[in-house]
Write a protein that holds these residues in place. Sequence first.
Motif, PDB file in Angstrom:
ATOM      1  N   SER A   1       0.837  -1.208   0.000  1.00 42.66           N
ATOM      2  CA  SER A   1       0.000   0.000   0.000  1.00 42.66           C
ATOM      3  C   SER A   1       0.868   1.253   0.000  1.00 42.66           C
ATOM      4  O   SER A   1       0.486   2.265  -0.580  1.00 42.66           O
ATOM      5  CB  SER A   1      -0.957  -0.001   1.186  1.00 42.66           C
TER       6      SER A   1
ATOM      7  N   TRP B   1       1.920   1.843  -3.601  1.00 47.59           N
ATOM      8  CA  TRP B   1       0.818   2.389  -4.398  1.00 47.59           C
ATOM      9  C   TRP B   1       0.488   3.823  -3.990  1.00 47.59           C
ATOM     10  O   TRP B   1       0.111   4.643  -4.833  1.00 47.59           O
ATOM     11  CB  TRP B   1      -0.409   1.486  -4.313  1.00 47.59           C
ATOM     12  N   THR B   2       0.652   4.150  -2.704  1.00 43.89           N
ATOM     13  CA  THR B   2       0.458   5.527  -2.256  1.00 43.89           C
ATOM     14  C   THR B   2       1.494   6.436  -2.906  1.00 43.89           C
ATOM     15  O   THR B   2       1.161   7.515  -3.399  1.00 43.89           O
ATOM     16  CB  THR B   2       0.562   5.620  -0.719  1.00 43.89           C
TER      17      THR B   2
END
Length: 62
Positions: free
Chosen positions: A3, A6-7
Amino acid sequence: MHSAIWTAVSLFLIVEGLGPMLLPKVWKRGIITLISSPEKLLRRFGGAFVVAGLVIFYMVNK
């Protein structure tokens, strides 16, 4: 972990998209200037961006 990657990718795309969206003429001139710049100068800028990114990454994850 995934995550966070992807951030980072999403923030990169947002920041990179602001130039052509808000100031397309200025952005286009900047790209033309980049294309006509000597490779040595581009390498220095690229290296500076990498170092700045690493420093920020280190400070955030410290």
